[in-house]
Scaffold this motif. Structure first.
Motif, PDB file in Angstrom:
ATOM      1  N   PRO A 292     116.071  22.718  24.895  1.00  0.00           N
ATOM      2  CA  PRO A 292     115.464  21.494  24.362  1.00  0.00           C
ATOM      3  C   PRO A 292     114.353  20.958  25.279  1.00  0.00           C
ATOM      4  O   PRO A 292     114.203  21.415  26.415  1.00  0.00           O
ATOM      5  CB  PRO A 292     116.640  20.519  24.291  1.00  0.00           C
ATOM      6  N   LYS A 293     113.648  19.949  24.768  1.00  0.00           N
ATOM      7  CA  LYS A 293     112.477  19.422  25.473  1.00  0.00           C
ATOM      8  C   LYS A 293     112.811  18.921  26.885  1.00  0.00           C
ATOM      9  O   LYS A 293     112.094  19.191  27.843  1.00  0.00           O
ATOM     10  CB  LYS A 293     111.891  18.276  24.639  1.00  0.00           C
ATOM     11  N   TRP A 294     113.942  18.201  26.995  1.00  0.00           N
ATOM     12  CA  TRP A 294     114.267  17.622  28.316  1.00  0.00           C
ATOM     13  C   TRP A 294     114.507  18.735  29.344  1.00  0.00           C
ATOM     14  O   TRP A 294     114.155  18.619  30.512  1.00  0.00           O
ATOM     15  CB  TRP A 294     115.483  16.677  28.234  1.00  0.00           C
ATOM     16  N   MET A 295     115.072  19.844  28.874  1.00  0.00           N
ATOM     17  CA  MET A 295     115.356  20.956  29.795  1.00  0.00           C
ATOM     18  C   MET A 295     114.042  21.621  30.247  1.00  0.00           C
ATOM     19  O   MET A 295     113.868  21.965  31.414  1.00  0.00           O
ATOM     20  CB  MET A 295     116.246  21.980  29.095  1.00  0.00           C
ATOM     21  N   ILE A 296     113.127  21.745  29.287  1.00  0.00           N
ATOM     22  CA  ILE A 296     111.820  22.342  29.622  1.00  0.00           C
ATOM     23  C   ILE A 296     111.103  21.450  30.643  1.00  0.00           C
ATOM     24  O   ILE A 296     110.546  21.932  31.635  1.00  0.00           O
ATOM     25  CB  ILE A 296     110.949  22.469  28.344  1.00  0.00           C
ATOM     26  N   ARG A 297     111.169  20.137  30.419  1.00  0.00           N
ATOM     27  CA  ARG A 297     110.493  19.202  31.334  1.00  0.00           C
ATOM     28  C   ARG A 297     111.046  19.353  32.758  1.00  0.00           C
ATOM     29  O   ARG A 297     110.294  19.454  33.724  1.00  0.00           O
ATOM     30  CB  ARG A 297     110.694  17.764  30.828  1.00  0.00           C
ATOM     31  N   ILE A 298     112.366  19.422  32.883  1.00  0.00           N
ATOM     32  CA  ILE A 298     112.977  19.572  34.218  1.00  0.00           C
ATOM     33  C   ILE A 298     112.555  20.913  34.839  1.00  0.00           C
ATOM     34  O   ILE A 298     112.177  20.994  36.005  1.00  0.00           O
ATOM     35  CB  ILE A 298     114.524  19.488  34.142  1.00  0.00           C
ATOM     36  N   GLY A 299     112.589  21.972  34.007  1.00  0.00           N
ATOM     37  CA  GLY A 299     112.228  23.306  34.506  1.00  0.00           C
ATOM     38  C   GLY A 299     110.794  23.344  35.012  1.00  0.00           C
ATOM     39  O   GLY A 299     110.516  23.899  36.086  1.00  0.00           O
ATOM     40  N   LEU A 300     109.884  22.734  34.260  1.00  0.00           N
ATOM     41  CA  LEU A 300     108.475  22.786  34.656  1.00  0.00           C
ATOM     42  C   LEU A 300     108.221  21.944  35.907  1.00  0.00           C
ATOM     43  O   LEU A 300     107.408  22.315  36.766  1.00  0.00           O
ATOM     44  CB  LEU A 300     107.568  22.316  33.506  1.00  0.00           C
ATOM     45  N   PHE A 301     108.953  20.824  36.027  1.00  0.00           N
ATOM     46  CA  PHE A 301     108.813  20.015  37.249  1.00  0.00           C
ATOM     47  C   PHE A 301     109.286  20.835  38.459  1.00  0.00           C
ATOM     48  O   PHE A 301     108.632  20.881  39.497  1.00  0.00           O
ATOM     49  CB  PHE A 301     109.614  18.708  37.133  1.00  0.00           C
ATOM     50  N   LEU A 302     110.422  21.502  38.277  1.00  0.00           N
ATOM     51  CA  LEU A 302     110.988  22.316  39.365  1.00  0.00           C
ATOM     52  C   LEU A 302     110.011  23.430  39.764  1.00  0.00           C
ATOM     53  O   LEU A 302     109.836  23.747  40.948  1.00  0.00           O
ATOM     54  CB  LEU A 302     112.308  22.914  38.856  1.00  0.00           C
ATOM     55  N   TYR A 303     109.381  24.002  38.751  1.00  0.00           N
ATOM     56  CA  TYR A 303     108.417  25.095  38.985  1.00  0.00           C
ATOM     57  C   TYR A 303     107.263  24.589  39.870  1.00  0.00           C
ATOM     58  O   TYR A 303     106.870  25.244  40.834  1.00  0.00           O
ATOM     59  CB  TYR A 303     107.881  25.553  37.628  1.00  0.00           C
ATOM     60  N   ASP A 304     106.742  23.405  39.543  1.00  0.00           N
ATOM     61  CA  ASP A 304     105.658  22.830  40.345  1.00  0.00           C
ATOM     62  C   ASP A 304     106.146  22.466  41.746  1.00  0.00           C
ATOM     63  O   ASP A 304     105.447  22.680  42.737  1.00  0.00           O
ATOM     64  CB  ASP A 304     105.071  21.589  39.656  1.00  0.00           C
ATOM     65  N   LEU A 305     107.372  21.948  41.807  1.00  0.00           N
ATOM     66  CA  LEU A 305     107.954  21.584  43.109  1.00  0.00           C
ATOM     67  C   LEU A 305     108.047  22.821  44.007  1.00  0.00           C
ATOM     68  O   LEU A 305     107.688  22.804  45.185  1.00  0.00           O
ATOM     69  CB  LEU A 305     109.345  20.979  42.883  1.00  0.00           C
ATOM     70  N   LEU A 306     108.528  23.938  43.416  1.00  0.00           N
ATOM     71  CA  LEU A 306     108.699  25.166  44.209  1.00  0.00           C
ATOM     72  C   LEU A 306     107.359  25.756  44.651  1.00  0.00           C
ATOM     73  O   LEU A 306     107.302  26.613  45.525  1.00  0.00           O
ATOM     74  CB  LEU A 306     109.511  26.203  43.413  1.00  0.00           C
ATOM     75  N   SER A 307     106.260  25.318  44.020  1.00  0.00           N
ATOM     76  CA  SER A 307     104.934  25.774  44.471  1.00  0.00           C
ATOM     77  C   SER A 307     104.392  24.845  45.551  1.00  0.00           C
ATOM     78  O   SER A 307     103.237  24.948  45.923  1.00  0.00           O
ATOM     79  CB  SER A 307     103.946  25.799  43.302  1.00  0.00           C
ATOM     80  N   SER A 308     105.241  23.928  46.027  1.00  0.00           N
ATOM     81  CA  SER A 308     104.809  22.857  46.954  1.00  0.00           C
ATOM     82  C   SER A 308     103.676  22.058  46.308  1.00  0.00           C
ATOM     83  O   SER A 308     102.746  21.627  46.982  1.00  0.00           O
ATOM     84  CB  SER A 308     104.366  23.430  48.300  1.00  0.00           C
TER      85      SER A 308
END
Ligand SMILES: Cc1cc2nc3c(=O)[nH]c(=O)nc-3n(C[C@H](O)[C@H](O)[C@H](O)COP(=O)(O)OP(=O)(O)OC[C@H]3O[C@@H](n4cnc5c(N)ncnc54)[C@H](O)[C@@H]3O)c2cc1C
Length: 438
Positions: A106-122
């Motif tokens: 769902p949308k909320w899961m995608i939002r969390i995943g994409l935030f995490l992805y950006d976080l892991l790129s510093s």
């Protein structure tokens, strides 16, 4: 630059078997540390897995679900490094991830995943965004509208995989003590009591065979590794790979009305990338077991049908057919067996360095994106054995030669072709045709 096996020396400090991206990374790093070495490949450089990828430098958004955070972190940092070092061979691309009412995530899961992805790129990635249904179809007009809830947008890079490998090799070959020779196969290798390795090679073009000695041997033979390691009985090699085949098709850019890359998530749990590149669109990939010979593969009918079916499910207006396929290709992911899962899609893309004997290094697994750090596992050891300090800053520096041929935008000029023929290990007309658009 050497032209055939006859021009090689009788001894090198290191011989690298396999001229895909991983071998090329080892070669460049040793060259930058002034360790004399020879790299060989049975076929043309980068003609196997390293030109059959989805052509992305990426962290691997889907590995977040397996909690492979260190892998994603490393790959995102490598992606952002290569965007700086080789901006003519890779570019950042927006990836739309459409979300439908029946999507698994769902949308909320995608939002969390994409935030995490950006976080892991510093936060070096361009920031993720969430788009409405209207915004999604405004930019990607052929996308299925029914039940569309919107899209998540994140950023990865598109790369010319074959060309980057050649440039990494070319940079390494600038050191006159470092030689690269394609169309040369490994026939036999023996570990001698003198602590040297005797390597018998065959030049596939001239037919000549030659025995060359080295201190260290490095195997960067990707999916071919289990076969090659079992050639030598002293090593007692247990098969380590779970080869997984993946296929892609190329379409004309006008065949689908899309302006960004799109990540499709069919309900079988797989992902399919649709990526515009210059005047074409790349669609892939599949994931299946492989039994046949690993060289120069083509996609099966089943794989083509699978890709087209999914494409038409997400782009029903386009109605893409077999006749629309400009060309296709297949390769084998050199996945390392993971005892915790037998599922190919879930097998982690971590890389492994094995050292069955003190002077024998085997590099397998990993991803194209992480080739530089993969190579370092071996080069650090070899450089230290030469009583030299390993200098990390050397491999993150830009290439030392200046040609700036952009394969996404330009056809190579005659002048560039001449330069490529001279410095880029072209040994036959097929090499030139396969590698460059001109
Ligand atoms: C379908 C697919 C999609 C992928 N997509 C991506 C992606 O988008 N991004 C990403 O980061 N990674 C991706 N990967 C993974 C990536 O492509 C591989 O991890 C990487 O290219 C492996 O490189 P390599 O150098 O280990 O292997 P290879 O490129 O296969 O190199 C091994 C070389 O060894 C040579 N060789 C074999 N036998 C001999 C012999 N006897 N003597 C001499 N030479 C020999 C072969 O000719 C070959 O050139 C993908 C892989 C596949 C299959």
């Amino acid at each position: 630059m050497i032209k055939n096996l006859g021009e090689t020396k009788d001894t090198y400090s290191t011989i690298i078997i396999g001229g895909g991206i991983v071998g090329a990374g080892v070669f460049r790093d040793l060259s930058l540390h002034d360790i004399d070495c020879l790299i060989i490949d049975k076929k043309d450089f980068s003609s196997q897995t390293s030109s059959k990828s989805s052509k992305m430098l990426h962290g691997g958004i889907r590995y977040l679900e397996n909690f492979d955070f260190p892998l994603v972190w490393e790959a995102l940092h490598e992606k952002n490094l290569w965007l700086k070092i080789a901006p003519h061979l890779c570019f950042e691309e927006k990836f739309y991830l459409p979300i439908y009412s029946d999507s698994i995530r769902p949308k909320w899961m995608i939002r969390i995943g994409l935030f995490l992805y950006d976080l892991l790129s510093s936060f070096e990635n361009s920031p993720y965004e969430m788009k409405s249904k209207e915004e999604s179809v405004a930019i990607n007009k052929d996308l299925k509208e029914q039940d569309l809830r919107g899209s998540g947008v994140y950023h990865d890079a598109v790369v010319d995989d074959a060309r980057l490998t050649i440039e990494v090799l070319r940079d390494g070959a600038l050191n006159p003590r470092c030689h690269a020779l394609n169309h040369t196969s490994l026939e036999k290798y023996e570990f001698l009591e003198s602590k040297k390795v005797a390597v018998t090679l065959k030049d596939e073009i001239t037919g000549e065979s030659k025995k060359i000695h080295c201190k260290d041997i490095v195997f960067a033979t990707g999916p071919f590794t289990d076969q090659i390691m079992s050639m030598n009985k002293d090593i007692h090699w247990e098969p380590k790979l779970l080869p997984s085949r993946g296929s892609h098709i190329w379409l004309d850019k006008d065949r689908l009305k899309i302006e960004t890359a799109i990540l499709l998530t069919p309900n079988d749990g797989r992902v399919i990338f649709v990526i515009p590149q210059g005047d074409r669109i790349l669609v892939g990939t599949t994931e299946s077991k492989v039994e046949e010979d690993y060289f120069d593969l083509s996609p099966s009918d089943e794989e083509i049908t699978y890709l087209l079916a999914n494409l038409n499910q997400y782009f029903p207006k386009a109605n893409v057919e077999k006749e629309d396929i400009l060309s296709s290709f297949a390769g084998i992911r050199p996945l390392v067996k993971d005892d915790s899962t037998a599922a190919l899609g879930k097998t982690a893309r971590v890389h492994k360095h094995y050292q069955p004997l003190h002077n024998c290094h085997v590099l397998v697994g990993g991803k194209y994106t992480t080739f530089r750090t993969m190579a370092q596992d071996v080069t650090r050891i070899i450089v230290h054995n030469h009583k030299k300090a390993y200098d990390h800053s050397k491999t993150v520096a830009p290439f030392r030669f200046k040609m700036r041929y952009n394969p996404f935008k330009d056809k190579a000029t005659q002048e560039q072709i001449e330069e490529m023929k001279k410095y880029e290990f072209v040994r036959c007309e097929e090499d030139l045709k396969r590698r460059y658009r001109y």
